[in-house]
Every structure is written in C-alpha cells, then in structure tokens.
Design a protein around this motif. Structure first.
Motif, PDB file in Angstrom:
ATOM      1  N   SER A  85       0.794  -1.016   0.073  1.00  0.00           N
ATOM      2  CA  SER A  85       0.051   0.372   0.035  1.00  0.00           C
ATOM      3  C   SER A  85       0.099   1.253  -0.130  1.00  0.00           C
ATOM      4  N   ALA A  86       0.483   2.919  -0.390  1.00  0.00           N
ATOM      5  CA  ALA A  86       0.706   3.707   0.018  1.00  0.00           C
ATOM      6  C   ALA A  86       1.763   3.954   1.177  1.00  0.00           C
ATOM      7  N   GLU A  87       0.941   3.386   2.293  1.00  0.00           N
ATOM      8  CA  GLU A  87       1.712   4.070   3.494  1.00  0.00           C
ATOM      9  C   GLU A  87       2.950   2.478   3.613  1.00  0.00           C
ATOM     10  N   ASP A  88       2.618   1.625   3.133  1.00  0.00           N
ATOM     11  CA  ASP A  88       3.821   0.373   3.808  1.00  0.00           C
ATOM     12  C   ASP A  88       5.280   1.235   2.309  1.00  0.00           C
ATOM     13  N   VAL A  89       4.561   2.242   1.313  1.00  0.00           N
ATOM     14  CA  VAL A  89       5.897   2.617   0.760  1.00  0.00           C
ATOM     15  C   VAL A  89       6.420   3.221   1.619  1.00  0.00           C
ATOM     16  N   ARG A  90       5.723   4.393   2.005  1.00  0.00           N
ATOM     17  CA  ARG A  90       6.365   5.703   2.628  1.00  0.00           C
ATOM     18  C   ARG A  90       6.928   4.963   4.391  1.00  0.00           C
ATOM     19  N   ARG A  91       7.071   3.883   4.069  1.00  0.00           N
ATOM     20  CA  ARG A  91       7.326   2.879   5.066  1.00  0.00           C
ATOM     21  C   ARG A  91       9.117   2.373   5.476  1.00  0.00           C
ATOM     22  N   ILE A  92       8.904   2.099   3.922  1.00  0.00           N
ATOM     23  CA  ILE A  92      10.203   1.649   3.045  1.00  0.00           C
ATOM     24  C   ILE A  92      10.736   2.832   3.294  1.00  0.00           C
ATOM     25  N   PHE A  93      10.463   3.910   2.694  1.00  0.00           N
ATOM     26  CA  PHE A  93      11.342   5.408   2.270  1.00  0.00           C
ATOM     27  C   PHE A  93      11.670   6.303   3.764  1.00  0.00           C
ATOM     28  N   HIS A  94      10.900   5.765   5.679  1.00  0.00           N
ATOM     29  CA  HIS A  94      11.756   5.391   6.704  1.00  0.00           C
ATOM     30  C   HIS A  94      12.346   4.940   7.177  1.00  0.00           C
ATOM     31  N   VAL A  95      12.370   3.167   7.091  1.00  0.00           N
ATOM     32  CA  VAL A  95      13.008   2.586   7.234  1.00  0.00           C
ATOM     33  C   VAL A  95      14.555   2.993   6.101  1.00  0.00           C
ATOM     34  N   GLU A  96      14.651   3.112   4.801  1.00  0.00           N
ATOM     35  CA  GLU A  96      15.876   3.820   4.321  1.00  0.00           C
ATOM     36  C   GLU A  96      16.420   5.157   4.582  1.00  0.00           C
ATOM     37  N   SER A  97      15.757   6.102   5.432  1.00  0.00           N
ATOM     38  CA  SER A  97      16.476   7.649   6.061  1.00  0.00           C
ATOM     39  C   SER A  97      16.773   7.413   7.203  1.00  0.00           C
ATOM     40  N   LEU A  98      16.417   6.379   8.033  1.00  0.00           N
ATOM     41  CA  LEU A  98      17.188   5.837   8.910  1.00  0.00           C
ATOM     42  C   LEU A  98      18.724   5.262   8.600  1.00  0.00           C
ATOM     43  N   ARG A  99      18.037   3.843   7.233  1.00  0.00           N
ATOM     44  CA  ARG A  99      19.472   3.212   7.655  1.00  0.00           C
ATOM     45  C   ARG A  99      20.855   4.603   6.804  1.00  0.00           C
ATOM     46  N   SER A 100      20.448   5.944   5.930  1.00  0.00           N
ATOM     47  CA  SER A 100      20.904   6.441   5.663  1.00  0.00           C
ATOM     48  C   SER A 100      22.314   7.050   6.800  1.00  0.00           C
ATOM     49  N   LEU A 101      21.589   7.423   8.232  1.00  0.00           N
ATOM     50  CA  LEU A 101      22.076   7.420   9.207  1.00  0.00           C
ATOM     51  C   LEU A 101      23.225   6.510  10.145  1.00  0.00           C
ATOM     52  N   GLY A 102      23.096   5.262   9.616  1.00  0.00           N
ATOM     53  CA  GLY A 102      23.932   4.296  10.127  1.00  0.00           C
ATOM     54  C   GLY A 102      23.742   3.493  10.809  1.00  0.00           C
ATOM     55  N   LEU A 103      22.026   3.284  10.908  1.00  0.00           N
ATOM     56  CA  LEU A 103      20.679   2.388  12.321  1.00  0.00           C
ATOM     57  C   LEU A 103      21.278   1.500  11.553  1.00  0.00           C
TER      58      LEU A 103
END
Length: 346
Positions: free
Chosen positions: A40-58
């Motif tokens: 869903s659109a909400e699932d895709v938003r969560r994917i982007f949240h995950v990738e954003s946090l990964r970019s910080l090294g989490l």
C-alpha cells in the motif's frame, strides 16, 4: 503495488524488500489472488522511513525499535552514532595515512611494505623511547618519507623525540614543508609551535620561507617569535618588525638583537634599523627596562647614527639607562680600530 514496481520506484532491491518482510520491518499490507506481495501507499512510506534511518547508520534492529516504540527518543542514539562515526573516520584517516606512507616509500616488494609498517608502528608506540629509536634507527633500507616525519612532528609532545624527528626531517628532503605548513593552520597552538620549529630547522627546503612569513601573523607569540628568528637568520628584512617587537617586549630579546645585528650588515638595512630603534625609544620614554633592551640592541648596529643615539642615551634622565649607554659606548671605543693602544700617547 507489486514488489517489482516498489523496487523500481524506491530504489530498494526486491531481495532487500523480501528481507524486510522476513524481519517484520516492512510487511506488505496484502497479497494478490496469485499470492504476490502487494504494498500500500503507507507501506511504501515506511520503506522510505527505513531507508532514511539506514542512511544515518542505524542497524535494522535499531530502525525497528525506532519505528515501533512510541517511547523511543532519538537523541541518545544519534549521539552514539556521532561518536561511532567519528571513531570510524579517525580509524579510516589513520589507515589512509599509513597507505600514503607506504606509497611514498616506493616499495619494490612486500618486504619493503612490511619494513615501513614496522617503522610506522614504532612511531605510533606509547613509549617515547621506542618512538625515538624508530626515528634514529629505522628498519634497514627503509627511506622514511618526509610526510611521515612531518606528521609525527606535529603530534609529538616529548621534547627528546620531537628533537630527533626535526633532525631526521631536516635531512629527509621531500615535501615535508607542505605537511608542516598545514600544521601552521591548526587551531591548536601547540601544533603550530611544533610546525614552526620544524620549518625553522629546514632552511633549504622549498616553501619554508613563505611558510615562516605566514607565521609572522600568528596570534600565538611563541609561533611569531620562532618565525621571526628563523626568517631573520635567512636574511629576510620582512622579519624586522617582529624582531623589534621581541626586543621591546623582552621575548627572546637577546636572540632578536643578535639577528638584527646580522641583518644590519647590509648598510641600507642598518640605517632603517637604527631609525626604528630610535623611534621605539621615543615611544617608551618612561619604561627603563624597554629602553635598556633597545640600548643594548643599538650597540650592535654599525654607523654613526647608532653611536649618536647611544651618546644621547648616556645623558638619559633615567640613571640606569644612562649608565648602561655609557658602558656600551666604552665597549664601542675599545672595539674601534682608531682607539689608542694602552700606554701610547693621545
């Protein structure tokens, strides 16, 4: 939206999306009739949240906690990430320094690489004695790159090891001055002091005089003094104002007066120096300590103008200044080739 389309739009591979699903990090909301993942659109938003946090090294575990725990606060974790990242960058800078040192030694085989690594380990030792030994007795047939020695000079606090490093650097050739000049731009005054002392010991190195000239404007007086003395000994008139300031303030004033005397061997410079010293005497009419130092500097300068200034000082209102000037005039008369020999008629 099927997994292939999500991967195309998000830039996250299908393999990683399946991994997120297996971990429960991003599970697709539905499935198609054929059993395919449907996001869903909400699932895709969560994917982007995950990738954003990964970019910080989490890590993925930290990301899951951040997204699921309402009480989770990021400040402590972000602070930890900053410290971990700083440590990692420091380790990588150290690795880069070692790799450049190996490259600068131009190894012809792995045995040469092992020798330069042994040298670097010696220079990084916690023991001052071992660091000094690494400088004075490096592994056999290992040319020590000037850049390595310069970097060690800037970080060395032990005076004996620092002296050995400056000695080795002055004989190494290469482009050590460039590394030392970078040290002159450090915010740490101790590093700038180490840099200017090392550059002062490399009189023939290209770029040394220019680096010292830049150091004349340093906010730290020790850096300025070392730069002025070194430039003056190279015969650079640009050091004169700083040397005069050293005489006035009493900072290495004897050394500064000796360097001024050497510069005054040029008649044109001697005339300007005498005028500058007289101006300083005028600027300090009531400070006997300053006037005595200026008087002592005057006696080293050739020419009638300096002697005339000494005669005026012999009648100075301060009896101590007058006494010193009179004594120095007596020394000048003894030096004069026209002075009568003892026992001869006037």
């Amino acid at each position: 939206m099927l997994i292939g389309e999500v991967a195309r739009r998000s830039g996250v591979s299908t393999r990683m999306l399946r991994h997120y699903d297996a971990l429960g990090l991003v599970r697709p909301t539905g499935r198609t009739v054929g059993g395919y993942r449907e996001y869903s659109a909400e699932d895709v938003r969560r994917i982007f949240h995950v990738e954003s946090l990964r970019s910080l090294g989490l890590s993925l575990k930290q990301i899951a906690r951040a997204l699921e725990d309402p009480a989770f606060t990021p400040s402590d974790l972000v602070g930890d990430l900053i410290r971990w990242t700083e440590d990692r960058l420091e380790r990588e800078r150290e690795l880069l320094r070692r790799l450049r040192a190996v490259d600068a030694s131009e190894p012809t085989g792995w045995q040469d690489v092992l020798r330069i690594v042994e040298l670097l380990q010696g220079l990084d030792s916690a023991s001052a004695a071992r660091r000094q030994q690494a400088v004075l007795a490096p592994p056999e047939d290992v040319p020590v790159p000037a850049e390595v020695l310069a970097g060690a000079v800037l970080s060395e606090a032990d005076p004996n090891v620092a002296g050995a490093l400056r000695w080795a650097l002055a004989r190494a050739g290469g482009d050590g001055v460039a590394a030392l000049a970078a040290g002159l731009r450090s915010e740490d005054a101790d590093i700038r002091r180490r840099a200017v002392r090392a550059i002062a010991g490399m009189p023939d190195a290209p770029g040394a005089t220019a680096a010292l000239a830049d150091a004349l404007g340093d906010p730290d007086p020790t850096v300025r003094d070392h730069a002025a003395l070194a430039m003056g000994r190279r015969g650079a008139p640009a050091a004169v104002p700083a040397l005069l300031a050293m005489v006035v303030t009493g900072s290495h004033d004897v050394d500064a007066a000796e360097v001024l005397a050497a510069l005054a061997e040029d008649p044109g410079v001697a005339e300007r120096l005498t005028a500058a010293l007289v101006d300083e005497l005028t600027a300090h009419p009531t400070d006997p300590a300053v006037r005595i130092r200026l008087t002592q500097a005057l006696v080293e300068l050739p020419g009638p103008a300096a002697e005339q200034a000494l005669h005026r000082l012999a009648r100075d209102g301060d009896p101590t200044v007058a006494l010193v000037a009179s004594a120095l005039l007596g020394v000048l008369e003894e030096r004069s080739p026209e002075a009568p020999e003892e026992g001869s008629p006037d």
